[in-house]
Design an enzyme around this catalytic site. Sequence first.
Site, short mmCIF file in Angstrom:
data_model
loop_
_atom_site.label_atom_id
_atom_site.label_comp_id
_atom_site.label_asym_id
_atom_site.label_seq_id
_atom_site.Cartn_x
_atom_site.Cartn_y
_atom_site.Cartn_z
N ASP A 523 8.16 77.50 106.27
CA ASP A 523 6.95 78.19 105.86
C ASP A 523 5.81 77.64 106.71
OD1 ASP A 523 5.15 79.71 104.33
OD2 ASP A 523 4.76 78.01 103.02
N ASP A 939 6.75 74.90 100.61
CA ASP A 939 5.99 74.19 99.58
C ASP A 939 5.63 75.05 98.38
OD1 ASP A 939 4.10 75.78 101.01
OD2 ASP A 939 2.50 74.55 100.16
N ASP A 943 8.73 80.27 98.52
CA ASP A 943 9.75 79.71 99.42
C ASP A 943 11.05 79.36 98.69
OD1 ASP A 943 7.89 79.72 101.60
OD2 ASP A 943 7.00 77.90 100.76
#
Length: 1241
Positions: A523, A939, A943
Amino acid sequence: MKASQQRPLLIPSPRTPGKEELPYTPIAIDSSIPVSSMSKPYSDSQIEMSGTSNKVADFVRNPSSQSIQSKSSSGHSIKEVNFREGHEPNPNPVRYGSRGASSDSNPVRYGSRGASSGGFSTSFKEIKDEDARLVYVNDPGRTNEKRFKFAGNSIRTSKYSILTFLPRNLFEQFHRIAYIYFLVIAILNQLPQLAVFGREASILPLAMVLFVTAVKDAYEDYRRHRSDRIENNRLASVLVNGEFEDKKWKDICVGEVIKISGSQTLPCDMVLLSTSDATGVAYVQTTNLDGESNLKTRYAKQETQMKAPLVENIGGLLIKCEKPNRNIYGFQANMDIDGKRISLGPSNIILRGCELKNTDWIIGVAVYAGKETKAMLNNAGAPSKRSRLEKRMNKEIIILSFFLVTLCTVVSICHGAWLRRHREELYLMQFYRKYDYSEPEVEKYEYYGWGMEIFFVFLMSVIVFQVMIPISLYISVELVRIGQAYFMIRDDRMFDKSTNSRFQCRALNINEDLGQIKYVFSDKTGTLTENKMEFQCASIGGVDYDNGKVINTEDGQTGYSVQVDGMVLRPKMMVKVDQDLLHLSKMKHTDEGRHVRDFLVALAACNTIVPLTVETSDPAVKLIEYQGESPDEQALVYAAASYGFMLVERSSGHIIIDIQGERQRFNVLGLHEFDSDRKRMSVIVGCPEQKVKVFVKGADTTMFKVIDKSLNLNMVKATESHLHSYSSKGLRTLVIGMRELSTSEFEQWQSSYESASTALMGRAYLLRKVANNVENNLKLLGASGIEDKLQQGVPEAIESLRTAGIKVWVLTGDKQETAISIGYSSKLLTSKMTQIVINNNTKDSCRKSLDDALQVYKKLSNVSHSNYGGHGAGTNQLALIIDGTSLVYILESELEEKLFELASKCTAVLCCRVAPLQKAGIVALIKNRTDDMTLAIGDGANDVSMIQKADVGIGISGQEGRQAVMASDFSMGQFRFLVPLLLIHGHWNYQRIGYMILYNFYRNVVLVFVLFWYVLFTGFTLTTAITDWSSVLYSVIYTSLPTIVVGILDKDLGRSTLLKYPQLYGAGQRGESYNGKLFWVTILDTLWQSIAAFFIPLIAYWDSTVGGSALGDLWILAVVILVNIHLAMDVIRWYSITHIAIWGSILATFICVMIIDTLPFLPGYWAFFMIAKTKLFWVCLLGIVVAGMVPRFVVKVFVQHCKPNDIHIAREAEKFGNIRERDAETEMNPIFDLPRSTSSS
């Protein structure tokens, strides 16, 4: 109708019109508690992708990020190939994964447009009687009638009880096939016809393994029992007979009314009836539920808010709600009150485990209890993963099983042949007499005939050779993984000082996979960047203000401050201030000044931020800290405060903004939350000048559709140009607009809004329609640019990972320009790369773009081949940049194969505007088509699907809660920690576990071969010279500890070497420590060593009178010494505990053998002492070690000096301080050096 005469409205809690406005009271809030907003407006968990437009909505959770060097796209030497289509708008946008939507009816598809939200359809559904539960408020007896008996509030997270522990634990353990194998062996050995070992001795290995595992499971379950007991015995205040009394949580029933005080935890899922706030607002912290530390806002309906404080009026209410489900973001219910039915939604329910904050008390009714609460229904861990080495190990165990069957077959066939050859002599042989003449009546002796004897010998062979399957390997591997996890957790290089958090191992069974990673999927926001937003610049009225700097006030203090009641208030965070903009903001009476002031008021008002007061060392100075779920909103409010537009107070119905020393009150008349369709939010406020204004902010793609461009077309064009410039610098962008509502427009909006808010069906759709109606014909105020800085060490980490042969892909929901800018600053993209950009909105155009891109690759490859003679293919590096709209048509279609072919040839891949399920789809694209190991790191909650899909999932414990951490296999604080995790610990773990598995196979097969050779010389009768107890203790005591110690502590290379030469990581990717070739080489080495161990004593004592038991002692000692010397030859780093383990095991074997031979009831009494006093015994031991080890030593010397690999070269460099120049294949170039050398650690 004047705004001041209307009761302030809050979304999503509707208010009853016509009520007199309540006086406001400043809220005293604990400054140490973070406060969230009423919603999380900017979440990329929902992304709209137009089916016919190549542009997707530009505002998601992570619209942009900061680059260390802000660069425009045109500022790079970029070779870009762009495949995209026109810009036709799409009247029918496609939505992905509504937050509260049920996925039961729609299959989950990574890229399909079929993954539309169920939220729209379900909002129109009336709750059917068969799908509902009826809750009679304050009447638990009627609510829990026999036919409607609901779950009690007692919870149980433990797995076992005293009665069920033994059967259930054994059942779970025997899911391992090897355990069943050893159980069958133990059972067979109990049969008289097959008894080879002592019955007790045959059970001991399996019993010990089962016992150790059972003790571990029992301790873990005891801790769960203790936690459950503490939880169930907590007290809550429950309404009983008109008074609130303390009651244990486990005794609470559905339908009971409960009062919760500030800082208390909720015992069950409760519908909110009343709060200490006059307008029915309550703040809760959901850390125990979803990991987010920010506060959420919940509301009581106005009808119950007035009733609930008077407890005698609480009864008579009926709630009809949906049955228990796992959706923590959704709730659908109706409440009948005084003959009126009102609707309830997610904002009216507080879930078990939430903690009440910044609210004195709340009163609610229990609707779900115990195991039916949403928290308990979601109480499931991440999916179980098995390491690649373990899967490979199981294949080798199957090979060994076939090998075992082969040996047993050979023995049984040879035994049959021996019986046929000696069939006439069986009458005279002690164990093969066909008739027993010892009794007066002649009986047939225990001889079962030729066929059955062969069958029995086969089974007996299985029992004797059972050690071929290393049962101790499973326990040893688990212990080694625990030791490895301990050292990873204690590694200070992976300690995040900013969050005071260490590396966490949440899954112990895939440590070694960290050493074989080929793809990293990351990410961006919060993973590569800090997710700490800082206001950088603004475009207001078509003018770009980007020359901000921190200013000092006259008293020498930094930033803006205001004095209230003798107290100085100052924003906690300083923001760079543009002097021209600051000057304009003070000009009230010019058009330009009013425009700037409206923009700054919009920044301060159009949000759900709560201001908190923080004490300082100076009692006369206090800091204002802005708390909210969205870091973007916090940055904007801090920016407004720095220009003198300071939000100082918020209640449920109004906000107070200090505008350059003048406090002004704005009544919050309504707030339309951000959603994935509109991609904007708006607030309707009553201004001090008796005007009603709507302030709107959102993504540029959606905002420019509702901006009235006829007002000032030049301003719109200038703002669009500034937005593109901001995105190119890696900034997150927002567009702000405003409209003044006439009295009729406001009354129309208010009426429509109240109707939509109280609708029983289609509420979400109707509210969205109301918002769209009011959010149009807006006056463009300007746009903002917010910086999200890269985390420390990200560029170096990505460069190091790439040098290690790891491909890094970034999957983000951000705009393409922003993502590309971050790609450059993070060194994911370089100026030497040829960019292939794919932005399409039809399947055919996607197919054409992929074909064209593959042709570009082939042309570049041909050019490289001709220019560099076949060695320059890597000089033309490709970078693929693709958006989520294109992925809609590519994923889960025949185009996937072309995308894989293209992406696998690219050095870097950057996916923009992707939805959470598309992230998982990209991971699946690689997993399903290659054997390469994948790692996903993120995080946020968006995700989670990617993290769980990858072979290894890592969660960053950052600013977005802990959902990613809770779903991950490992967690850490910074992206840069991937370098030591993979290049150091991953390499070590893989090398250790790989060697350990091969060594366990080797040490067990050596003993099996020695037993097999003995069988060949004893008439194939399966009698053994080695005692039963020595055979059992061989894997338990004699040889188990050294391999565990070496598996935890040994290091083939030091830290600094592994970091200095990332190419060394390739050894794990190529499987150099554990592969089929090494397995068969190990078996051949084992064969030779077993020949040396068996035949040297046999030849030495051939003509002697030494018995079989004495030779058995010599053989077991020889094998133990041999395998430990073998291990010692391979140890790289020696520690005191390594010496103790290896040489201590040899000593322990001698002691055990002596003890066994001193027991008169065991065979071989005193045999060791008889043979050990001769010189020949010790000569044989020495000869076995020399003969067994010399071939291995010669091969090791030859390989390391004549055909060394990268590991051998690097080890030589560590020892002698230089690396010999070799061919290009083994030459390694340093990437970066750490400040301190740790090669010896």
